[in-house]
Design an enzyme around this catalytic site. Sequence first.
Site, PDB file in Angstrom:
ATOM      1  N   ASP A  10       0.860  -1.176   0.000  1.00 21.11           N
ATOM      2  CA  ASP A  10       0.000   0.000   0.000  1.00 21.11           C
ATOM      3  C   ASP A  10       0.895   1.224   0.000  1.00 21.11           C
ATOM      4  O   ASP A  10       2.102   1.136   0.274  1.00 21.11           O
ATOM      5  CB  ASP A  10      -0.925   0.001   1.223  1.00 21.11           C
ATOM      6  CG  ASP A  10      -1.842   1.217   1.267  1.00 21.11           C
ATOM      7  OD1 ASP A  10      -2.628   1.386   0.321  1.00 21.11           O
ATOM      8  OD2 ASP A  10      -1.760   2.009   2.219  1.00 21.11           O
ATOM      9  N   SER A  11       0.297   2.386  -0.250  1.00 19.18           N
ATOM     10  CA  SER A  11       1.067   3.629  -0.240  1.00 19.18           C
ATOM     11  C   SER A  11       1.547   4.007   1.154  1.00 19.18           C
ATOM     12  O   SER A  11       2.471   4.806   1.296  1.00 19.18           O
ATOM     13  CB  SER A  11       0.215   4.768  -0.806  1.00 19.18           C
ATOM     14  OG  SER A  11      -0.927   4.978   0.011  1.00 19.18           O
ATOM     15  N   TYR A  42      -0.371   8.404  -2.441  1.00 14.48           N
ATOM     16  CA  TYR A  42      -0.281   8.258  -3.890  1.00 14.48           C
ATOM     17  C   TYR A  42      -1.406   9.002  -4.604  1.00 14.48           C
ATOM     18  O   TYR A  42      -1.315   9.283  -5.794  1.00 14.48           O
ATOM     19  CB  TYR A  42      -0.403   6.780  -4.288  1.00 14.48           C
ATOM     20  CG  TYR A  42       0.803   5.906  -4.049  1.00 14.48           C
ATOM     21  CD1 TYR A  42       1.942   6.356  -3.384  1.00 14.48           C
ATOM     22  CD2 TYR A  42       0.803   4.585  -4.502  1.00 14.48           C
ATOM     23  CE1 TYR A  42       3.025   5.521  -3.177  1.00 14.48           C
ATOM     24  CE2 TYR A  42       1.884   3.754  -4.304  1.00 14.48           C
ATOM     25  CZ  TYR A  42       2.995   4.218  -3.637  1.00 14.48           C
ATOM     26  OH  TYR A  42       4.065   3.387  -3.433  1.00 14.48           O
ATOM     27  N   GLY A  43      -2.479   9.297  -3.907  1.00 13.00           N
ATOM     28  CA  GLY A  43      -3.719   9.715  -4.546  1.00 13.00           C
ATOM     29  C   GLY A  43      -3.652  10.964  -5.390  1.00 13.00           C
ATOM     30  O   GLY A  43      -4.416  11.107  -6.345  1.00 13.00           O
ATOM     31  N   CYS A  73      -4.294  -1.131  -2.098  1.00 13.41           N
ATOM     32  CA  CYS A  73      -4.259   0.318  -2.314  1.00 13.41           C
ATOM     33  C   CYS A  73      -5.282   0.640  -3.386  1.00 13.41           C
ATOM     34  O   CYS A  73      -5.157   0.151  -4.524  1.00 13.41           O
ATOM     35  CB  CYS A  73      -2.862   0.745  -2.766  1.00 13.41           C
ATOM     36  SG  CYS A  73      -2.711   2.505  -3.155  1.00 13.41           S
ATOM     37  N   THR A  75      -5.805   3.443  -4.918  1.00 13.76           N
ATOM     38  CA  THR A  75      -5.233   4.264  -5.986  1.00 13.76           C
ATOM     39  C   THR A  75      -4.519   3.406  -7.015  1.00 13.76           C
ATOM     40  O   THR A  75      -4.722   3.555  -8.226  1.00 13.76           O
ATOM     41  CB  THR A  75      -4.274   5.315  -5.399  1.00 13.76           C
ATOM     42  OG1 THR A  75      -5.007   6.207  -4.557  1.00 13.76           O
ATOM     43  CG2 THR A  75      -3.589   6.101  -6.494  1.00 13.76           C
ATOM     44  N   GLU A 152      -3.027   8.741   8.499  1.00  8.46           N
ATOM     45  CA  GLU A 152      -1.608   8.412   8.693  1.00  8.46           C
ATOM     46  C   GLU A 152      -1.031   9.130   9.916  1.00  8.46           C
ATOM     47  O   GLU A 152      -0.044   8.680  10.497  1.00  8.46           O
ATOM     48  CB  GLU A 152      -0.797   8.793   7.453  1.00  8.46           C
ATOM     49  CG  GLU A 152      -1.043   7.903   6.245  1.00  8.46           C
ATOM     50  CD  GLU A 152      -0.175   6.656   6.242  1.00  8.46           C
ATOM     51  OE1 GLU A 152       0.905   6.670   6.854  1.00  8.46           O
ATOM     52  OE2 GLU A 152      -0.589   5.658   5.616  1.00  8.46           O
ATOM     53  N   CYS A 186     -10.649   3.281  -0.338  1.00 10.65           N
ATOM     54  CA  CYS A 186      -9.243   3.364   0.054  1.00 10.65           C
ATOM     55  C   CYS A 186      -9.103   2.548   1.341  1.00 10.65           C
ATOM     56  O   CYS A 186      -9.960   2.640   2.230  1.00 10.65           O
ATOM     57  CB  CYS A 186      -8.849   4.822   0.290  1.00 10.65           C
ATOM     58  SG  CYS A 186      -7.194   5.049   0.974  1.00 10.65           S
ATOM     59  N   THR A 187      -8.042   1.776   1.448  1.00  9.17           N
ATOM     60  CA  THR A 187      -7.893   0.917   2.623  1.00  9.17           C
ATOM     61  C   THR A 187      -7.529   1.683   3.890  1.00  9.17           C
ATOM     62  O   THR A 187      -7.491   1.101   4.975  1.00  9.17           O
ATOM     63  CB  THR A 187      -6.853  -0.195   2.365  1.00  9.17           C
ATOM     64  OG1 THR A 187      -5.673   0.369   1.776  1.00  9.17           O
ATOM     65  CG2 THR A 187      -7.431  -1.255   1.442  1.00  9.17           C
ATOM     66  N   HIS A 188      -7.283   2.988   3.782  1.00 13.80           N
ATOM     67  CA  HIS A 188      -7.147   3.810   4.987  1.00 13.80           C
ATOM     68  C   HIS A 188      -8.503   4.080   5.642  1.00 13.80           C
ATOM     69  O   HIS A 188      -8.595   4.285   6.846  1.00 13.80           O
ATOM     70  CB  HIS A 188      -6.507   5.166   4.657  1.00 13.80           C
ATOM     71  CG  HIS A 188      -5.033   5.128   4.404  1.00 13.80           C
ATOM     72  ND1 HIS A 188      -4.489   4.643   3.240  1.00 13.80           N
ATOM     73  CD2 HIS A 188      -3.983   5.528   5.174  1.00 13.80           C
ATOM     74  CE1 HIS A 188      -3.171   4.746   3.297  1.00 13.80           C
ATOM     75  NE2 HIS A 188      -2.838   5.281   4.459  1.00 13.80           N
TER      76      HIS A 188
END
Length: 271
Positions: A10-11, A42-43, A73, A75, A152, A186-188
């Site tokens: 992932d980013s 990355y987005g 990810c 993105t 993050e 998004c996995t966040h």
Amino acid sequence: MDNRPVGVFDSGLGGLTAVREIMNILPSENVIYFGDTGRVPYGGRSRETIIKYARQDVQFLQSFDLKAIVIACGTVSTTAMDVITREYTLPIFGVVDPTARRAAGATRNGKIALIGTQATVRSGAYERLIQKWNPEAEVRAYPCPLFVPLVENGRFRRGDIVIETVASEYLKPIRDWGADTLVLGCTHYPLLMDVIGEYLGGGVVLVNSGVEVAADLKRQLRIRDLTADPGQSGDCCYYVSDSVEGFSQLASVFLNRDLSDSVEKVDIEKY
């Protein structure tokens, strides 16, 4: 049976929500996780840059003897999946197809909203696949560029005035429109489910891309006869492209368990 590990990237830390689900439903699988924390998010990047980063991430993971890779990810899955799957023979799975399929089947009123990074929204990938599985559905996509950096930095809990203010701004058009299904593209974003759910109300189904890609991985490994020995206990190794300091504490929140494993830094530009 195949006890080789599954690679996940992932980013940043968001892909750990997918790792958490993989550990829950595939407890015998070994996982190698790479989070590109030095270049997150990355987005907002161009397609060319996202493809470059994705190639480097895959090249790093291929330095291990893997049996499959999960692109955790949104993105990369929406922007570079076609390129990556053409260039590598290893089975590679992304988050978009299983998540879109789940959303298409979950809606009751045909109104499906998607939130994601700017690159994910720009790609139109979710809209195309959702309407493939449910041609009657109407899909509206909304970029949420601040969500990833806030997550993050640990700003994702209810009561945090910053994330709640940003979330209300992003989500108000979705609530006003009356969508009954929301794709967390998004996995966040699963870390924001409490905040999002509280704002939108309990009648809206939140489709978690981490859950869906883990379930798809389980199915794909079985189809390919690549599942690990059920008698073994899987473990996970973690790699990042920036400082490892503080990673363990925040990663424990993403994983919903204490992170006792070591974390190593990688010079991703070498790949």
